[in-house]
Design a protein around this motif. Structure first.
Motif, PDB file in Angstrom:
ATOM      1  N   LEU A   1       0.823  -1.208   0.000  1.00  0.00           N
ATOM      2  CA  LEU A   1       0.000   0.000   0.000  1.00  0.00           C
ATOM      3  C   LEU A   1       0.859   1.261   0.000  1.00  0.00           C
ATOM      4  CD1 LEU A   1      -2.860  -1.083   2.421  1.00  0.00           C
ATOM      5  CD2 LEU A   1      -2.951  -0.880  -0.068  1.00  0.00           C
ATOM      6  N   GLU A   2       1.982   1.252   0.709  1.00  0.00           N
ATOM      7  CA  GLU A   2       2.893   2.397   0.704  1.00  0.00           C
ATOM      8  C   GLU A   2       3.454   2.624  -0.697  1.00  0.00           C
ATOM      9  OE1 GLU A   2       5.996   2.046   3.633  1.00  0.00           O
ATOM     10  OE2 GLU A   2       4.559   1.990   5.280  1.00  0.00           O
ATOM     11  N   HIS A   3       3.819   1.535  -1.367  1.00  0.00           N
ATOM     12  CA  HIS A   3       4.351   1.636  -2.723  1.00  0.00           C
ATOM     13  C   HIS A   3       3.288   2.217  -3.669  1.00  0.00           C
ATOM     14  CE1 HIS A   3       6.774   0.680  -6.207  1.00  0.00           C
ATOM     15  NE2 HIS A   3       5.759   0.036  -6.728  1.00  0.00           N
ATOM     16  N   LEU A   4       2.068   1.732  -3.565  1.00  0.00           N
ATOM     17  CA  LEU A   4       0.995   2.243  -4.411  1.00  0.00           C
ATOM     18  C   LEU A   4       0.710   3.712  -4.116  1.00  0.00           C
ATOM     19  CD1 LEU A   4      -1.454  -0.791  -4.373  1.00  0.00           C
ATOM     20  CD2 LEU A   4      -0.123   0.052  -6.305  1.00  0.00           C
ATOM     21  N   ASP A   5       0.795   4.104  -2.863  1.00  0.00           N
ATOM     22  CA  ASP A   5       0.581   5.505  -2.500  1.00  0.00           C
ATOM     23  C   ASP A   5       1.684   6.386  -3.082  1.00  0.00           C
ATOM     24  OD1 ASP A   5      -1.047   7.450  -1.183  1.00  0.00           O
ATOM     25  OD2 ASP A   5       0.517   7.627   0.332  1.00  0.00           O
ATOM     26  N   ASN A   6       2.934   5.896  -3.042  1.00  0.00           N
ATOM     27  CA  ASN A   6       4.035   6.643  -3.652  1.00  0.00           C
ATOM     28  C   ASN A   6       3.833   6.797  -5.157  1.00  0.00           C
ATOM     29  OD1 ASN A   6       5.494   7.138  -1.315  1.00  0.00           O
ATOM     30  ND2 ASN A   6       6.647   5.236  -1.464  1.00  0.00           N
ATOM     31  N   LEU A   7       3.372   5.752  -5.814  1.00  0.00           N
ATOM     32  CA  LEU A   7       3.085   5.842  -7.246  1.00  0.00           C
ATOM     33  C   LEU A   7       1.996   6.869  -7.517  1.00  0.00           C
ATOM     34  CD1 LEU A   7       3.115   2.093  -8.358  1.00  0.00           C
ATOM     35  CD2 LEU A   7       4.748   3.861  -8.980  1.00  0.00           C
ATOM     36  N   ARG A   8       0.959   6.870  -6.686  1.00  0.00           N
ATOM     37  CA  ARG A   8      -0.137   7.820  -6.850  1.00  0.00           C
ATOM     38  C   ARG A   8       0.370   9.250  -6.709  1.00  0.00           C
ATOM     39  NH1 ARG A   8      -2.878  10.769  -3.526  1.00  0.00           N
ATOM     40  NH2 ARG A   8      -1.996   9.778  -1.702  1.00  0.00           N
ATOM     41  N   LEU A   9       1.210   9.493  -5.694  1.00  0.00           N
ATOM     42  CA  LEU A   9       1.756  10.832  -5.488  1.00  0.00           C
ATOM     43  C   LEU A   9       2.635  11.267  -6.654  1.00  0.00           C
ATOM     44  CD1 LEU A   9       2.627  10.678  -1.690  1.00  0.00           C
ATOM     45  CD2 LEU A   9       0.787  11.981  -2.769  1.00  0.00           C
ATOM     46  N   ASN A  10       3.458  10.345  -7.166  1.00  0.00           N
ATOM     47  CA  ASN A  10       4.309  10.664  -8.306  1.00  0.00           C
ATOM     48  C   ASN A  10       3.479  10.996  -9.543  1.00  0.00           C
ATOM     49  OD1 ASN A  10       6.762  10.400  -6.986  1.00  0.00           O
ATOM     50  ND2 ASN A  10       6.954   8.232  -7.467  1.00  0.00           N
ATOM     51  N   LEU A  11       2.422  10.248  -9.768  1.00  0.00           N
ATOM     52  CA  LEU A  11       1.564  10.527 -10.918  1.00  0.00           C
ATOM     53  C   LEU A  11       0.850  11.856 -10.768  1.00  0.00           C
ATOM     54  CD1 LEU A  11       0.053   6.993 -11.619  1.00  0.00           C
ATOM     55  CD2 LEU A  11       1.643   8.271 -13.047  1.00  0.00           C
TER      56      LEU A  11
ATOM     57  N   ASN B   1       1.971  14.473  -9.105  1.00  0.00           N
ATOM     58  CA  ASN B   1       2.981  15.505  -9.345  1.00  0.00           C
ATOM     59  C   ASN B   1       3.285  15.643 -10.833  1.00  0.00           C
ATOM     60  OD1 ASN B   1       3.236  16.157  -6.646  1.00  0.00           O
ATOM     61  ND2 ASN B   1       4.922  14.735  -6.305  1.00  0.00           N
ATOM     62  N   THR B   2       3.367  14.522 -11.539  1.00  0.00           N
ATOM     63  CA  THR B   2       3.642  14.552 -12.966  1.00  0.00           C
ATOM     64  C   THR B   2       2.511  15.248 -13.713  1.00  0.00           C
ATOM     65  OG1 THR B   2       4.924  12.513 -12.803  1.00  0.00           O
ATOM     66  CG2 THR B   2       4.140  13.118 -14.987  1.00  0.00           C
ATOM     67  N   LYS B   3       1.267  14.939 -13.350  1.00  0.00           N
ATOM     68  CA  LYS B   3       0.118  15.588 -13.988  1.00  0.00           C
ATOM     69  C   LYS B   3       0.151  17.092 -13.751  1.00  0.00           C
ATOM     70  CE  LYS B   3      -3.841  13.898 -12.789  1.00  0.00           C
ATOM     71  NZ  LYS B   3      -5.056  13.156 -12.427  1.00  0.00           N
ATOM     72  N   GLN B   4       0.465  17.500 -12.523  1.00  0.00           N
ATOM     73  CA  GLN B   4       0.520  18.933 -12.209  1.00  0.00           C
ATOM     74  C   GLN B   4       1.642  19.617 -12.980  1.00  0.00           C
ATOM     75  OE1 GLN B   4       0.843  18.939  -7.952  1.00  0.00           O
ATOM     76  NE2 GLN B   4      -1.359  18.690  -7.632  1.00  0.00           N
ATOM     77  N   ASN B   5       2.792  18.973 -13.083  1.00  0.00           N
ATOM     78  CA  ASN B   5       3.918  19.544 -13.825  1.00  0.00           C
ATOM     79  C   ASN B   5       3.580  19.686 -15.304  1.00  0.00           C
ATOM     80  OD1 ASN B   5       5.435  19.678 -11.491  1.00  0.00           O
ATOM     81  ND2 ASN B   5       6.544  17.784 -11.892  1.00  0.00           N
ATOM     82  N   CYS B   6       2.922  18.699 -15.869  1.00  0.00           N
ATOM     83  CA  CYS B   6       2.529  18.769 -17.279  1.00  0.00           C
ATOM     84  C   CYS B   6       1.506  19.884 -17.495  1.00  0.00           C
ATOM     85  CB  CYS B   6       1.956  17.433 -17.751  1.00  0.00           C
ATOM     86  SG  CYS B   6       3.185  16.142 -17.933  1.00  0.00           S
ATOM     87  N   ALA B   7       0.556  19.993 -16.599  1.00  0.00           N
ATOM     88  CA  ALA B   7      -0.472  21.018 -16.734  1.00  0.00           C
ATOM     89  C   ALA B   7       0.147  22.410 -16.645  1.00  0.00           C
ATOM     90  CB  ALA B   7      -1.540  20.838 -15.657  1.00  0.00           C
TER      91      ALA B   7
END
Length: 74
Positions: free
Chosen positions: A44-54, A56-62
């Motif tokens: 669950l921690e790994h999945l949460d880290n992936l969610r946070l990275n995605l 951040n990536t979406k915000q950076n792209c926007a």
């Protein structure tokens, strides 16, 4: 955000379901055995880290798209 919550509930139910199934004996050398040793919390921690990275990536792209000069205006 609704989709994230729904996905989280599906993952949680699958992990709980798979965690409650009896495990077959596996060789300690197999990679699937190493994966089986991960705790539910680690997964669950790994999945949460992936969610946070995605997120951040979406915000950076926007923000990059918002700052980009318009194209085709010439």
């Amino acid at each position: 955000m609704k989709h994230d919550e729904l996905l989280g509930e599906h993952i949680k139910s699958l992990l709980l379901k798979n965690n409650s199934l009896p495990r077959k004996r596996q060789s300690l050398r197999s990679s699937s055995s190493k994966l089986a040793q991960l705790t539910l919390e680690q997964i669950l921690e790994h999945l949460d880290n992936l969610r946070l990275n995605l997120t951040n990536t979406k915000q950076n792209c926007a923000s990059a798209l918002a700052e980009a000069p318009p194209t085709g205006a010439g």
